[in-house]
Design an enzyme around this catalytic site. Structure first.
Site, mmCIF file in Angstrom:
data_model
loop_
_atom_site.group_PDB
_atom_site.id
_atom_site.type_symbol
_atom_site.label_atom_id
_atom_site.label_comp_id
_atom_site.label_asym_id
_atom_site.label_seq_id
_atom_site.Cartn_x
_atom_site.Cartn_y
_atom_site.Cartn_z
ATOM 1 N N LYS A 83 0.847 -1.194 0.000
ATOM 2 C CA LYS A 83 0.000 0.000 0.000
ATOM 3 C C LYS A 83 0.882 1.244 0.000
ATOM 4 O O LYS A 83 1.881 1.301 0.731
ATOM 5 C CB LYS A 83 -0.907 -0.030 1.228
ATOM 6 C CG LYS A 83 -1.922 1.104 1.322
ATOM 7 C CD LYS A 83 -2.796 0.909 2.552
ATOM 8 C CE LYS A 83 -3.803 2.013 2.769
ATOM 9 N NZ LYS A 83 -4.628 1.795 3.972
ATOM 10 N N SER A 164 -9.394 1.968 3.387
ATOM 11 C CA SER A 164 -8.545 2.674 2.460
ATOM 12 C C SER A 164 -7.593 1.765 1.678
ATOM 13 O O SER A 164 -6.997 2.202 0.693
ATOM 14 C CB SER A 164 -7.718 3.712 3.235
ATOM 15 O OG SER A 164 -6.853 3.104 4.191
ATOM 16 N N SER A 188 -9.899 -0.404 7.440
ATOM 17 C CA SER A 188 -9.233 -0.188 6.158
ATOM 18 C C SER A 188 -8.565 -1.414 5.558
ATOM 19 O O SER A 188 -8.190 -1.399 4.389
ATOM 20 C CB SER A 188 -8.210 0.949 6.276
ATOM 21 O OG SER A 188 -8.860 2.191 6.379
#
Length: 512
Positions: A83, A164, A188
Site C-alpha cells: 500500500k 482505504s 481499512s
C-alpha cells in the site's frame, strides 16, 4: 506527476526471458512468478486502477533470489504489492495517494517491508488507496486518490472497492498478485478485503511495526496482510510480526509472536464456543450469515447468541476525537523526517497545498477532517478522556466482557454490507455495518475477515474477532471455516452487477 504505470518499461526489460507458466507455485522461480504478476498487472490495471506504480527493480529482486539459494525463505518468490502509505527502498515515492508527496523518495524500507524481503518476497510495486487513508474528509469516495484515480471493484466496476486499502484488495482479488499489504486504523483492511472477496487480517496493534508508515493514529494504526487464503495470511504474519525498537507499541511483539501456521487445522472449530454478535448483523447479509453459522456448527463449534452490547454507540463519538488529535501530532512527526524535496512539512502545509491545488486534490470532496485535526489541541483532558472511554467501551467493557460473560473464545459477525455504488455526488454510502470492525480497531485487537458468500454476485465476508494477542487463534478459526465453506467467488469485471445473467433478464420488460 507520477505516471501510474511504469509497467510497459518493466515488461519491455522482461521480454527476453521465458516464464515458467506451467510450474506449481512452490517450484516456480522467483523470476517466473514476478513476470506472471507483471503481466497480470499490465492486463488488468488499466480497468481497475489498483496499482499506482510498478517497481522497475522487481525482476532484479527476483533474479537475486533465484541466484542465492539461502534466500529461499517461506515467501520465496511471492510477488507482493505494498500500500502506498508504506515506504519501500528504491526509486518509487511513498505518496499516500497525494500530489503533496509525489517526490517522497526516502530510500528507506519500512521494517515490515525489510522483513518481507528477508523471507523471500518480491516487492513488485505500490498499491492505490483512499488518499491519506480516508482521513481527509467524511464525504470521501473510498478508493480515490489524486495520484492513482478511482480504484474499481473487480466484481462490478461501478461499485465501490471500500478503503482505504482498496488497491491492495483489488489487486489480490483480480489475480494481479497473490498477496498485498494494507494498513488499518478502523476498517481499512477488513472492509476492502470483505467487499472484494478475499482474506484480510488486522493484527493486534503492536504486533507489526508502523515505522515509516504514513500515520493517522498511534493508538489504532497497524499494517496487515491481504491474501486469497488464510494460510498465506499466516505465512506473511510469520514474516512481519516482531519487535521494532523504533516503535514502542511493539515492545511485546517478540515475546508474543508465534508460528501462525502451526495452529491451522480443519478441526480448529471443534469444541470451541463462539459468540454471535447479533447487534452487528443485518444490512442485507442475513442469508449468507446464517449459512456461515451453519458451517461453524457443522464443524463442531458451539454458538452463543449475543443480542446487544451496551454503550457501543458512544465508541465512535470518542474515537474521532482520538484520531483527529493524534493525526496532527503523528503526521507532523512523520513529515519532519522526509527528504528536502518534500515541501509539505506539517499538516498545516498539507491543508495549504490542497487549497492551492484544489482542482487536482479536491475536485470531488473537501478536507474538513484535516482542518478539524489542525484545530485540535495536541494533548488535553478531552483527548485523554476520549481515548480512555473509547478503549474501555471497545475493550474491557466490549470484546473482553462479551468473551468473559458468555464464556466464548472469539466473536463472529458479518464484516460489511455488499459493495455500494461509487457516488461522486454523495460520497460513500455503505448502508451500515462496521460494528465488529470498530470494536476491534479501537481496542487494538485482532480481526480476520474470510469470504462467506455473495449477495447478487457481490461478495461479503465473515469476521472473526478475539482478545488482545489472540492472533494465532483467530487465524486458526478462520482457516477452519474457510476450508469447510469454500465460499470465495471469482470476479468477472462486469461493468455493473445489473448486467449479470442472474439479474439482467429481470430488468427487461415482460409480456410485450
Amino acid at each position: 506527476m507520477i505516471r501510474p504505470l511504469l509497467i510497459g518499461t518493466v515488461l519491455a526489460l522482461a521480454s527476453t526471458a521465458a516464464a515458467a507458466q506451467g510450474e506449481p507455485r512452490m517450484t516456480q522461480s522467483a523470476e517466473a512468478r514476478t513476470r506472471a504478476a507483471l503481466r497480470q498487472i499490465e492486463r488488468l490495471n488499466p480497468r481497475l486502477n489498483a496499482v499506482i506504480a510498478v517497481d522497475p527493480t522487481a525482476l532484479d529482486q527476483a533474479r537475486v533470489l533465484d541466484r542465492i539459494h539461502r534466500a529461499r525463505g517461506p515467501l520465496f518468490g511471492m510477488p507482493i504489492l505494498i500500500k502506498d502509505n508504506i515506504e519501500t527502498a528504491g526509486p518509487l515515492p511513498t505518496t499516500a495517494g497525494s500530489l503533496a508527496l509525489r517526490d517522497n523518495v526516502t530510500g528507506r524500507d519500512a521494517p515490515l517491508v525489510a522483513r518481507l524481503r528477508a523471507a523471500g518476497a518480491v516487492i513488485v510495486g505500490k498499491a492505490n488507496l483512499s488518499e491519506w487513508a480516508n482521513i481527509r474528509s467524511s464525504s470521501s469516495i473510498s478508493g480515490w486518490s489524486a495520484i492513482g484515480g478511482q480504484t474499481r471493484n473487480p466484481y462490478a466496476l461501478n461499485r465501490n472497492p471500500c478503503g482505504s486499502s482498496s488497491g491492495s484488495a483489488v489487486a489480490v482479488a483480480s489475480g494481479m498478485v497473490p498477496a498485498a499489504i494494507g494498513t488499518e486504523t478502523d476498517g481499512s483492511i477488513t472492509c476492502p478485503a470483505a467487499i472484494n472477496g478475499i482474506v484480510g487480517f488486522k493484527p493486534t496493534v503492536g504486533l507489526v511495526s508502523r515505522t515509516y508508515v504514513v500515520p493517522i493514529s498511534h493508538s489504532q494504526d497497524t499494517p496487515g496482510p491481504m491474501t486469497l487464503n488464510v494460510r498465506d495470511a499466516a505465512l506473511i504474519m510469520n514474516a512481519v510480526a516482531g519487535t521494532d525498537p523504533a516503535d514502542a507499541a511493539t515492545a511485546e511483539a517478540d515475546a508474543r509472536r508465534v508460528d501462525y501456521t502451526a495452529a491451522l487445522s480443519p478441526d480448529a472449530l471443534r469444541g470451541r464456543r463462539i459468540g454471535v454478535m447479533r447487534f452487528s448483523a443485518g444490512f442485507g447479509t442475513d442469508a449468507p450469515f446464517e449459512a456461515a453459522l451453519a458451517v461453524l456448527r457443522a464443524q463442531g463449534a458451539e454458538l452463543v447468541e449475543i443480542a446487544d452490547l451496551p454503550g457501543r454507540q458512544d465508541i465512535s463519538r470518542n474515537e474521532i476525537v482520538v484520531l483527529l488529535t493524534e493525526l496532527r501530532t503523528d503526521l507532523n512527526a512523520y513529515l519532519a523526517t522526509l527528504p528536502a524535496a518534500v515541501r509539505t512539512r506539517t499538516l498545516a502545509d498539507l491543508i495549504a497545498f490542497n487549497r492551492a491545488h484544489a482542482a487536482e486534490e479536491m475536485p470531488l470532496f473537501a478536507q474538513e477532517l484535516f482542518e478539524r485535526a489542525e484545530a485540535m489541541p495536541s494533548d488535553d483532558a478531552a483527548y485523554r478522556t476520549a481515548r480512555a472511554t473509547s478503549l474501555r467501551l471497545a475493550g474491557a467493557e466490549g470484546i473482553d466482557r462479551m468473551i468473559r460473560e458468555h464464556n466464548v473464545v472469539a466473536l463472529v459477525a458479518p464484516t460489511r454490507p455488499a459493495a455500494w455504488l461509487i457516488d461522486a455526488v454523495h460520497g460513500d454510502r455503505s448502508g451500515g455495518g462496521g460494528s465488529a470492525g470498530t470494536l476491534a480497531a479501537v481496542a487494538g485487537y485482532p480481526h480476520l475477515t474470510v469470504p462467506m458468500g455473495e449477495i447478487r454476485g457481490l461478495p461479503v465476508g465473515l469476521s472473526f474477532v478475539g482478545p488482545r494477542w489472540s492472533d494465532a487463534l483467530i487465524l486458526s478459526l478462520g482457516y477452519a471455516y474457510e476450508q469447510a465453506s469454500q465460499r470465495r467467488i471469482a470476479p468477472r469485471l462486469l461493468d455493473s452487477i445489473e448486467e449479470s445473467e442472474a439479474i439482467a433478464p429481470h430488468l427487461r420488460p415482460h409480456g410485450r
